[in-house]
Design an enzyme around this catalytic site. Structure first.
Site, PDB file in Angstrom:
ATOM      1  N   PHE A   1       0.838  -1.199   0.000  1.00 23.57           N
ATOM      2  CA  PHE A   1       0.000   0.000   0.000  1.00 23.57           C
ATOM      3  C   PHE A   1       0.875   1.253   0.000  1.00 23.57           C
ATOM      4  O   PHE A   1       0.553   2.258  -0.630  1.00 23.57           O
ATOM      5  CB  PHE A   1      -0.914  -0.005   1.237  1.00 23.57           C
ATOM      6  CG  PHE A   1      -2.056   0.967   1.158  1.00 23.57           C
ATOM      7  CD1 PHE A   1      -1.976   2.215   1.762  1.00 23.57           C
ATOM      8  CD2 PHE A   1      -3.223   0.626   0.486  1.00 23.57           C
ATOM      9  CE1 PHE A   1      -3.028   3.111   1.701  1.00 23.57           C
ATOM     10  CE2 PHE A   1      -4.288   1.515   0.421  1.00 23.57           C
ATOM     11  CZ  PHE A   1      -4.180   2.761   1.024  1.00 23.57           C
TER      12      PHE A   1
ATOM     13  N   MET B   1       1.854  -2.088   6.198  1.00 27.39           N
ATOM     14  CA  MET B   1       1.848  -0.852   6.969  1.00 27.39           C
ATOM     15  C   MET B   1       0.464  -0.224   6.857  1.00 27.39           C
ATOM     16  O   MET B   1       0.003   0.053   5.735  1.00 27.39           O
ATOM     17  CB  MET B   1       2.898   0.121   6.427  1.00 27.39           C
ATOM     18  CG  MET B   1       3.040   1.387   7.248  1.00 27.39           C
ATOM     19  SD  MET B   1       3.625   1.097   8.924  1.00 27.39           S
ATOM     20  CE  MET B   1       5.334   0.641   8.616  1.00 27.39           C
TER      21      MET B   1
ATOM     22  N   HIS C   1     -11.972   3.353   8.509  1.00 31.14           N
ATOM     23  CA  HIS C   1     -11.373   2.272   7.719  1.00 31.14           C
ATOM     24  C   HIS C   1     -10.071   1.754   8.340  1.00 31.14           C
ATOM     25  O   HIS C   1      -9.742   0.574   8.226  1.00 31.14           O
ATOM     26  CB  HIS C   1     -11.117   2.756   6.281  1.00 31.14           C
ATOM     27  CG  HIS C   1     -10.935   1.614   5.330  1.00 31.14           C
ATOM     28  ND1 HIS C   1      -9.957   1.577   4.383  1.00 31.14           N
ATOM     29  CD2 HIS C   1     -11.616   0.457   5.188  1.00 31.14           C
ATOM     30  CE1 HIS C   1     -10.027   0.459   3.693  1.00 31.14           C
ATOM     31  NE2 HIS C   1     -11.025  -0.241   4.164  1.00 31.14           N
TER      32      HIS C   1
HETATM   33  N1  LIG Z   1      -5.408   2.248   4.244  1.00 33.31           N
HETATM   34  C1  LIG Z   1      -4.584   1.148   4.115  1.00 33.31           C
HETATM   35  C2  LIG Z   1      -4.970   0.020   3.411  1.00 33.31           C
HETATM   36  N2  LIG Z   1      -6.195  -0.020   2.830  1.00 33.31           N
HETATM   37  C3  LIG Z   1      -6.508  -0.953   1.741  1.00 33.31           C
HETATM   38  C4  LIG Z   1      -6.996  -2.306   2.236  1.00 33.31           C
HETATM   39  O1  LIG Z   1      -5.966  -3.049   2.882  1.00 33.31           O
HETATM   40  C5  LIG Z   1      -7.484  -3.138   1.042  1.00 33.31           C
HETATM   41  O2  LIG Z   1      -6.408  -3.309   0.126  1.00 33.31           O
HETATM   42  C6  LIG Z   1      -8.637  -2.446   0.347  1.00 33.31           C
HETATM   43  O3  LIG Z   1      -9.680  -2.208   1.275  1.00 33.31           O
HETATM   44  C7  LIG Z   1      -9.168  -3.301  -0.827  1.00 33.31           C
HETATM   45  O4  LIG Z   1      -9.627  -4.539  -0.357  1.00 33.31           O
HETATM   46  N3  LIG Z   1      -4.141  -1.053   3.322  1.00 33.31           N
HETATM   47  C8  LIG Z   1      -2.896  -1.029   3.900  1.00 33.31           C
HETATM   48  O5  LIG Z   1      -2.134  -2.006   3.794  1.00 33.31           O
HETATM   49  N4  LIG Z   1      -2.492   0.080   4.597  1.00 33.31           N
HETATM   50  C9  LIG Z   1      -3.295   1.173   4.723  1.00 33.31           C
HETATM   51  O6  LIG Z   1      -2.893   2.184   5.375  1.00 33.31           O
HETATM   52  C1  LIG Z   2      -5.983   2.737   6.904  1.00 33.28           C
HETATM   53  C2  LIG Z   2      -6.779   3.327   5.821  1.00 33.28           C
HETATM   54  O1  LIG Z   2      -7.640   2.698   5.225  1.00 33.28           O
HETATM   55  C3  LIG Z   2      -6.602   4.781   5.577  1.00 33.28           C
HETATM   56  O2  LIG Z   2      -5.381   4.982   4.870  1.00 33.28           O
HETATM   57  C4  LIG Z   2      -7.733   5.338   4.752  1.00 33.28           C
HETATM   58  O3  LIG Z   2      -7.639   6.737   4.873  1.00 33.28           O
HETATM   59  P1  LIG Z   2      -9.007   7.545   5.109  1.00 33.28           P
HETATM   60  O4  LIG Z   2      -9.590   6.995   6.394  1.00 33.28           O
HETATM   61  O5  LIG Z   2      -8.564   8.994   5.259  1.00 33.28           O
HETATM   62  O6  LIG Z   2      -9.876   7.290   3.913  1.00 33.28           O
END
Ligand SMILES: Nc1c(NC[C@H](O)[C@H](O)[C@H](O)CO)[nH]c(=O)[nH]c1=O
Ligand SMILES: CC(=O)[C@@H](O)COP(=O)(O)O
Length: 151
Positions: free
Chosen positions: A16, A76, A84
């Site tokens: 990510f 990470m 989220h």
């Molecule tokens: N916000 C972060 C994510 N979000 C994406 C999710 O893990 C996933 O790929 C998406 O919801 C599609 O299914 N992932 C991370 O690894 N780190 C983040 O900070």
């Molecule tokens: C951990 C996450 O999904 C985060 O990066 C998403 O960011 P946001 O909550 O500002 O949409």
């Protein structure tokens, strides 16, 4: 054919954040290389895809696919503005724990869940905390424990 005396590990990395993923992977590879382990690396979009990827590898083992002695999860997760962060953090860790227990997996969880980039960079290879290396060593420890316990 991998050397049966050397642990064979699957590293599942979520990219990510590419730069942080590189640093986590560097730490994990350094630890595995130091231990003489062999490893494959697969990449997924985010932390939520790590548990399904490990589950796919387990299914593959039942269908003639590569057999792994252990698994290392690297990712990470940085808090943003919405809920989220909690979903990604809690569900990825919960799914990994469920898999590890139900399948008796030698698993090192290197999915970092942090509040900001400063905390993130303080926990990857370029710092003394090196969570990627710690997760790799955890997997190696659990492989040895599994063998000791007859698993
Ligand atoms: N916000 C972060 C994510 N979000 C994406 C999710 O893990 C996933 O790929 C998406 O919801 C599609 O299914 N992932 C991370 O690894 N780190 C983040 O900070
Ligand atoms: C951990 C996450 O999904 C985060 O990066 C998403 O960011 P946001 O909550 O500002 O949409």
């Amino acid at each position: 054919m991998s050397d049966p005396s050397r642990p064979h590990i699957l590293i599942v990395e979520a990219r990510f954040y590419d730069d942080m993923a590189d640093a986590l992977l560097d730490g994990a590879k350094a630890a595995l290389d130091e231990a003489g382990a062999t490893y494959d690396i697969v990449t997924v979009p985010g932390a939520l895809e790590i548990p399904p990827a490990i589950s796919m590898a387990l299914d593959g083992q039942e269908n003639g696919g590569t057999r792994y002695d252990g698994f290392v999860a690297l990712g990470m997760v940085i808090r943003g503005e919405t809920y989220h962060f909690d979903i990604v953090s809690n569900e990825s860790s919960r799914a990994l724990m469920d898999l590890a227990v139900s399948e008796s997996l030698a698993l090192g969880n290197g999915i970092m869940t942090v509040e900001n980039e400063e905390q993130a960079w303080a926990r990857v290879k370029r710092s003394e905390k090196d969570k990627g290396g710690f997760a790799a060593r955890a997997a190696l420890t659990m492989i040895a424990l599994k063998k000791k316990l007859g698993g």
